[in-house]
Design an enzyme around this catalytic site. Structure first.
Site, mmCIF file in Angstrom:
data_model
loop_
_atom_site.group_PDB
_atom_site.id
_atom_site.type_symbol
_atom_site.label_atom_id
_atom_site.label_comp_id
_atom_site.label_asym_id
_atom_site.label_seq_id
_atom_site.Cartn_x
_atom_site.Cartn_y
_atom_site.Cartn_z
ATOM 1 N N HIS A 177 -24.724 -26.505 20.208
ATOM 2 C CA HIS A 177 -25.507 -27.700 19.905
ATOM 3 C C HIS A 177 -26.327 -28.133 21.128
ATOM 4 O O HIS A 177 -27.335 -28.822 20.987
ATOM 5 C CB HIS A 177 -24.559 -28.831 19.479
ATOM 6 N N ASP A 410 -32.623 -15.871 2.008
ATOM 7 C CA ASP A 410 -32.361 -14.641 1.252
ATOM 8 C C ASP A 410 -32.419 -13.456 2.208
ATOM 9 O O ASP A 410 -33.476 -13.098 2.711
ATOM 10 C CB ASP A 410 -33.413 -14.500 0.147
#
Length: 472
Positions: A177, A410
């Site tokens: 992060h 995808d």
């Protein structure tokens, strides 16, 4: 479904390096002041679930199945290597002191795991606690650390490809992060998926290549040579995480019920759900601790993406952290409302108005012009840390992953059937993430067991939310 019913077997670990070396001028990345505010050991997890397809079938010849699994993993590894050439800091390592990243192509960690379970079992009972084994075990402080307990040898990106008996695949990711916020993480996943789907030209550039130059917009501060203290660390404590799903029609009803003639626009999805969850959490705290409702102040923290709020707007391809934490305080006088004899509930409209006003005030005063005032940003962050230290106040933090493109990822076998996160280990935290339809919202809520017992049975919450329903 009990957590111990998921048997995750790690079958291989390897390091994936960028397919092309990082140019010498890009080999050192300076962190911005917002990066500096994030503790080094925080690695938010993400899970992308892909249902079984005709290419992998657990009921067929096992030799063919294993070969196809290797093909799928190799496909992910090769496309990851290509993607890392554009996200080169994720293949780097911390410098001593953790204020810069050395982009020397050390690589990301790639773990292959086999799961003795079917996705259908998880979809029936998608317990966040149960999902923790599907993401890489990375991001915890260790004894090899420098400064804040995190090793300079620790990868900044780790991926776990989970191969299920049914032929389903779950990709689990953890990214530092301190290097990426939600926008950067979403961009990385989108670019990786596009690279995998195209599966072609090594020289093709993904559609959104980031520039890791946030420090030029948000100058870092020299914490070592000033009187400013180091950023505080998040400490893992006992908690329980549960999933609450809000369908689009229920959210629309809630928005309609909370619309005010005084406001030009209806409150957003995230704002009304934030108010509802905050309200129910305070009521649950009151019941679990036998403290009269309205006698204890409370704070609610939200994250504000600065890219679009700047004048002029910053590029969406800006890598790193460009998020400011803002907070709103509800005082006892607000919580008691006008009728102080009613100590059982909080007026939800009042809380929505309070959140909206607080956000507008902070939006109006937060520095959003260049040159950016890093000292002012640090000062505000420390004000919140001081507030969090007030044990007489109840604190709830939130983060929103809504409107990101996770469900478009995808890799060549279709879009995710579900996107979620496992338990994060942080107490009093709410994470919002879109449902697959892009209109409903799932909320992952972490709090103590005592508070959760009352929270999840709150009748007003249950008017709008389903408690951990099956994944459709």
């Amino acid at each position: 479904m009990a957590k111990d019913l998921i048997k995750v077997e790690i079958i291989e670990r390897q390091t994936v390096k960028p397919s092309s070396p990082t140019p010498h001028p890009l080999r050192t990345i300076q962190l911005s002041v917002f990066d500096q505010m994030i503790p080094c050991h925080v690695y938010p997890p993400t899970l992308l679930f892909y249902a079984a397809n005709n290419n992998i079938n657990g009921s067929g010849d096992m030799t063919a199945v294993r070969m196809k699994e290797r093909d799928y993993c190799q496909h992910l590894i090769q496309s990851l290597a290509k993607t890392l050439t554009h996200f080169y800091p994720l293949a780097g390592r911390w410098s001593k002191g953790h204020d810069t990243i050395q982009c020397t192509d050390d690589g990301a960690e790639f773990v292959t795991a086999r799961v003795k379970c079917s996705l259908s079992k998880i979809f029936e009972h998608p317990d966040p606690e149960m999902l923790t084994g599907l993401v890489p075990a990375i991001g915890q402080p260790d004894g090899d650390g420098d400064g804040d307990g995190v090793s300079t040898r620790l990868p900044l990106l780790a991926v776990q490809a989970n191969l299920f008996e049914c032929g389903g695949i779950v990709i689990g990711l953890k990214m530092s992060h301190r290097l990426v916020d939600g926008t950067t993480a979403s961009t990385f996943i989108s670019c990786w998926a596009k690279t995998a789907l195209d599966d072609g030209d090594d020289h093709q550039v993904p559609f959104m290549v980031p520039k890791f130059d946030a420090a030029s917009y948000f100058p870092p501060l020299d914490f070592l040579n000033s009187s400013q203290p180091s950023p505080s660390k998040l400490v893992g404590i006992k908690y329980i995480t549960k999933r609450f799903v809000f369908d689009a029609p229920k959210i629309a009803t809630l928005q309609s019920n909370l619309a005010s003639a005084l406001a030009p626009h209806a409150p957003t999805r995230v704002l009304v759900l934030s108010a509802l969850i905050w309200k129910c959490a305070m009521e649950a705290l009151s019941k679990s601790s036998n403290i009269p409702l309205g006698s204890r102040p409370s704070s609610f923290k939200l994250a504000m993406d600065l890219r679009r709020r700047f004048e002029p707007p910053l590029p969406q391809t800006l890598g790193g952290n460009a998020v400011a934490n803002i907070f709103v305080i509800a005082t006892p006088s607000l919580l008691k409302g006008q009728d102080e004899s009613d100590d059982e509930t909080i007026d939800l409209k009042d809380l929505v108005a309070k959140l909206r006003k607080g956000l507008e005030q902070q939006n109006a005063t937060y520095p959003t012009k260049l040159p950016f005032d890093s000292n002012e940003a640090w000062k505000r962050d420390q004000e919140y840390e001081k507030l969090r230290g007030n044990v007489d106040m109840y604190h709830l933090c939130s983060g929103s992953w809504c409107r990101f493109s996770f469900y478009e990822a995808d890799f060549g076998w279709g879009k995710p059937a579900w996107v979620s996160i496992p338990s994060t280990g942080i107490k009093d935290l709410v994470i919002f993430i879109d449902k697959r339809d892009g209109k409903g919202i799932e909320a992952l809520v972490s709090m103590s067991e005592e508070i959760m017992e009352h929270f999840e049975s709150n009748p007003e919450l249950l008017k709008y939310a389903s408690v951990n329903p099956r994944v459709m």
